[in-house]
Design an enzyme around this catalytic site. Structure first.
Site, short mmCIF file in Angstrom:
data_model
loop_
_atom_site.label_atom_id
_atom_site.label_comp_id
_atom_site.label_asym_id
_atom_site.label_seq_id
_atom_site.Cartn_x
_atom_site.Cartn_y
_atom_site.Cartn_z
N SER A 77 -8.16 -5.05 4.66
CA SER A 77 -8.67 -4.73 3.32
C SER A 77 -9.06 -5.98 2.51
CB SER A 77 -7.65 -3.89 2.55
OG SER A 77 -7.36 -2.69 3.24
N SER B 294 -7.26 -5.34 -5.71
CA SER B 294 -8.36 -5.95 -4.97
C SER B 294 -9.67 -5.86 -5.76
CB SER B 294 -8.52 -5.26 -3.61
OG SER B 294 -9.07 -3.97 -3.78
N ARG C 152 -5.41 -2.24 8.75
CA ARG C 152 -6.57 -3.07 8.37
C ARG C 152 -6.15 -4.11 7.34
NH1 ARG C 152 -8.21 2.18 6.59
NH2 ARG C 152 -7.45 2.54 4.48
N ARG D 201 -0.75 9.61 -9.88
CA ARG D 201 -0.74 8.37 -9.07
C ARG D 201 -0.13 7.20 -9.82
NH1 ARG D 201 -4.00 8.00 -4.56
NH2 ARG D 201 -4.30 5.79 -4.98
N ASP E 180 0.84 -1.21 0.00
CA ASP E 180 0.00 0.00 0.00
C ASP E 180 0.87 1.25 0.00
OD1 ASP E 180 -2.35 1.40 0.01
OD2 ASP E 180 -2.74 1.16 2.15
N ASN F 138 -10.73 -2.41 -5.80
CA ASN F 138 -9.95 -1.43 -6.55
C ASN F 138 -10.59 -1.05 -7.90
OD1 ASN F 138 -6.71 -2.61 -5.34
ND2 ASN F 138 -7.98 -0.93 -4.59
N GLU G 204 1.38 -13.63 12.04
CA GLU G 204 1.96 -12.48 12.74
C GLU G 204 1.88 -11.26 11.81
OE1 GLU G 204 3.24 -12.38 15.87
OE2 GLU G 204 2.66 -14.46 16.13
#
Ligand code: IPE
Ligand code: IPE
Ligand code: MG
Length: 239
Positions: A192, A61, A190, A29, A16, A64, A203
């Site tokens: 997501s 995702s 999070r 972007r 991310d 997305n 972990e």
């Protein structure tokens, strides 16, 4: 005492922060995504060098698709370039590529490239590199449940015989162990919709670094932090 180095067998990464990286530089972007692709390529090499057996990354995702048309199409173009590049990297590094997620939503050319990438690297043995595209854990479970229900209907599966392993075998990650370590860049706390079933005892390591700034030192830091932890369940250690 002889300190045995604990290397996570399977590392998953939520890559991310490409957008923020670009925005901070007053760049579009898509420049952040392009930089992110370069970093991913290097990360594949670094992970293999560190002795990680499975690397799974979240690249696109199911959510997305809701981004601007401009950003989605830039990501599709990049993916096309990256697939070709990755074939070279995978052959050089003896890495097997696997796609998780639902690929049929992509353009036919892309689907062809993805199939080729999996096929041509199928005999590579040093590391499995799984790329999640058009992936969402809830969608993965939905697709898996459709197949499971079909098998029950066809008499191939007895509902009362369904175990946790059975469920795992209907997911896109069927032939992979659960991740030992999850890394998320850019500080968001999070999941997501990433690997919800598989991350049950993984972990978690979150770094504030944006994905385009990620590098081998950061990967090593995450791996070292994992090595110092007491696992509760799971986590077969390889080396
Ligand atoms: C991750 O970077 C890449 C994708 C989701 C495709 P983002 O694009 O989410 O970057 P931020 O979160 O906006 O900085
Ligand atoms: C997660 O990042 C998805 C990928 C890295 C591909 P997002 O930026 O899309 O997630 P949210 O929107 O912050 O939850
Ligand atoms: Mg983001």
């Amino acid at each position: 005492m002889d300190e045995q180095k604990k290397i996570p067998r399977h590392v998953a990464i939520i890559m991310d922060g490409n957008g923020r990286w670009a925005e901070r530089r007053k760049l579009p972007r898509k420049m952040g995504h392009a930089e992110g692709c370069k970093v991913l390529e290097q990360t594949v090499r670094d992970a293999a060098d560190l002795g990680i057996d499975y690397l799974t990354v979240y690249a696109f995702s199911t959510e997305n698709w809701k981004r601007s048309e401009e950003e989605v199409s830039a990501l599709m173009v990049l993916m096309g370039f990256y697939i070709k590049k990755l074939l070279k990297v995978a052959e050089e590094e003896n890495v097997r590529v696997k796609i998780i997620g639902e690929r049929s939503r992509f353009a036919p050319d892309l689907v062809k490239g993805l199939n080729k990438l999996e096929y041509e690297t199928r005999n590579n043995t040093r590391m499995v590199f799984a790329i999640a595209i058009n992936y969402g854990a809830r969608d993965e479970m939905r697709r898996g449940m459709i197949r499971m229900a079909e098998d029950v209907k066809a008499g191939k599966l007895e509902p009362t015989a369904i175990t946790e392993q059975t469920i795992g075998s209907y997911l896109d990650t069927a032939d992979m162990p659960d991740p030992d370590l999850l890394i998320r860049t850019s500080g968001e706390l999070r999941l997501s919709n990433f690997l919800l079933w598989q991350l049950a005892y993984t972990e978690i390591y979150v770094t504030d670094d944006l994905w385009p700034d990620f590098n081998k030192e950061e990967l090593q830091k995450a791996v070292d932090s994992f090595g110092k932890r007491e696992r509760r369940y799971g986590g077969r250690l390889t080396k």
